[in-house]
Motif scaffolding. Sequence first.
Motif, short mmCIF file in Angstrom:
data_model
loop_
_atom_site.label_atom_id
_atom_site.label_comp_id
_atom_site.label_asym_id
_atom_site.label_seq_id
_atom_site.Cartn_x
_atom_site.Cartn_y
_atom_site.Cartn_z
N PHE A 6 -50.54 -69.04 -1.52
CA PHE A 6 -50.88 -69.87 -1.47
C PHE A 6 -52.67 -69.24 -1.90
O PHE A 6 -53.64 -70.24 -2.46
CB PHE A 6 -51.69 -70.52 -0.07
CG PHE A 6 -51.79 -72.15 0.44
CD1 PHE A 6 -51.06 -72.80 -0.45
CD2 PHE A 6 -53.24 -72.20 -0.11
CE1 PHE A 6 -51.88 -74.06 0.12
CE2 PHE A 6 -53.81 -73.29 0.63
CZ PHE A 6 -53.08 -74.75 0.35
N ILE A 7 -53.41 -68.84 -1.55
CA ILE A 7 -54.50 -68.19 -1.81
C ILE A 7 -54.64 -67.84 -3.49
O ILE A 7 -55.77 -68.54 -4.18
CB ILE A 7 -55.10 -67.24 -1.44
CG1 ILE A 7 -54.92 -66.94 0.56
CG2 ILE A 7 -56.38 -66.29 -1.75
CD1 ILE A 7 -55.34 -65.96 1.74
N LYS A 8 -53.79 -67.52 -4.17
CA LYS A 8 -54.14 -66.95 -5.80
C LYS A 8 -53.82 -68.47 -5.82
O LYS A 8 -54.10 -68.66 -7.12
CB LYS A 8 -52.69 -66.39 -6.01
CG LYS A 8 -52.49 -65.90 -7.25
CD LYS A 8 -50.59 -65.12 -7.76
CE LYS A 8 -50.87 -64.94 -8.94
NZ LYS A 8 -49.42 -64.01 -9.43
N CYS B 1 -58.96 -73.94 -9.08
CA CYS B 1 -60.41 -73.58 -8.90
C CYS B 1 -61.07 -73.13 -10.34
O CYS B 1 -62.14 -73.50 -10.87
CB CYS B 1 -60.46 -72.68 -7.70
SG CYS B 1 -61.19 -73.50 -5.77
N ARG B 2 -60.52 -72.51 -11.01
CA ARG B 2 -61.01 -71.54 -11.78
C ARG B 2 -60.00 -72.79 -13.01
O ARG B 2 -61.29 -73.45 -14.04
CB ARG B 2 -59.44 -70.65 -12.84
CG ARG B 2 -60.04 -69.07 -12.36
CD ARG B 2 -59.68 -68.24 -12.54
NE ARG B 2 -58.16 -67.96 -12.64
CZ ARG B 2 -57.38 -67.82 -11.41
NH1 ARG B 2 -58.20 -67.28 -10.67
NH2 ARG B 2 -56.39 -67.87 -11.84
N THR C 286 -62.72 -62.34 -1.77
CA THR C 286 -62.28 -61.52 -2.47
C THR C 286 -62.36 -62.15 -4.12
O THR C 286 -61.85 -61.62 -5.18
CB THR C 286 -60.25 -61.82 -2.27
OG1 THR C 286 -60.33 -63.25 -2.94
CG2 THR C 286 -59.93 -61.10 -1.02
N GLY C 287 -63.12 -63.02 -4.30
CA GLY C 287 -64.22 -63.23 -5.71
C GLY C 287 -63.37 -64.15 -6.58
O GLY C 287 -63.41 -64.15 -7.97
N GLY C 288 -62.60 -64.98 -5.88
CA GLY C 288 -61.70 -65.57 -6.90
C GLY C 288 -62.61 -67.20 -6.98
O GLY C 288 -61.76 -67.76 -8.27
#
Length: 369
Positions: free
Chosen positions: A70-72, A78-79, A103-105
């Motif tokens: 889910f985080i991925k 977002c990108r 984590t920089g996403g």
Amino acid sequence: ITAMKVLHVSTATTWRGGEQQIVWLMDELAQMNVAQLIVCTANSEMEKYCRKNQIACSAYSKKSAVSFSFIKGLKKSCRDFNPDLIHLHDSHAHTAGVLAHWTGGIKAPMVLSRRVDFPVSQNIFSKYKYNYPAIQKIICVSDAINTILSKCVRDAHKLVAVHSGVDFSRINPLRGKLRQQLGIAEGEILIGNIAALAPHKDHFTFLRTASILKKQIKARFVIAGDGPMKNEIQNAIREMQLEQDVFLLGFRDDVHEIIGEFDFFLFTSETEGLGTSLIDAMYARVPVVATSVGGIPELIQHGEHGLLAPPGDTEQLAAHILTCVNHPELKTKFIENAYQHALLFSKKNTALKTLDVYNSILKQLHFCP
């Protein structure tokens, strides 16, 4: 003028009041030139709603509280969407947002909504995520929640109360529909409750109050809603010999038609962030007797808009119903005062106040000298 872009995150798989609030917020913001995308859990009720109603959504698998898939997915959305702001709408969304940012996403500032008045966990990660620097504001659905969070959020300026609102246009009481379905005579007092069958809604207090009242007035009782406590509530109805008095309606998609048939709305929660079904009752001109927990006293001022009792106090709750039955002029006063007060809690007002929060964050981040 470039539209503000907001990415909403909702992880719930079921549909309850919080999910309804999200789609109403999105609907109102869309009319205010806000571009939106919602990231939700795959195969959730939210995904089904969005697909059916052509609302832009991205759905990702989520099998645990901390779901890396889910985080991925959140990072990917977002990108692709490149939002100005990310609005996290529940506890697991909060976790995913913090971990994705850490984590920089993602880089966009975040807003968190807090709708429940449960105490915040005292574990290290909870303290960390509630004070995470990228979360610029925490929107509390009541002043009561604001007070609870002030004990764990170090920067009190991040806390802002924005009361939930409802869509008044959908409340269309139809007199007689429910009574006809259940075989309840017009002369019988109908006392109702609309809430998920969950522990904190404390339907057992509702049943014990019903048991007291049925000995003193000719009344029937209905509970609309579904949830994990269904079997326990059914067992309690049998044990208390209330099978002829209490009707469990299950989930109803017509609650905004049947609510107007209630002679009283009896709301017995142990904890409650705000209680938007109370606003529905107030607008439908149904007198309210409720427990004085969480944000409820912000909707119902005791003696002005209805009557309140401490949680679990069945004797007091029953006495309040009897007071209104025996003093119709008091009941009329509560109905009129509550109706006028309910008008303050529209979904449009909620969206306007939420947009103010968004604008204040973006102005502070981008335009401060």
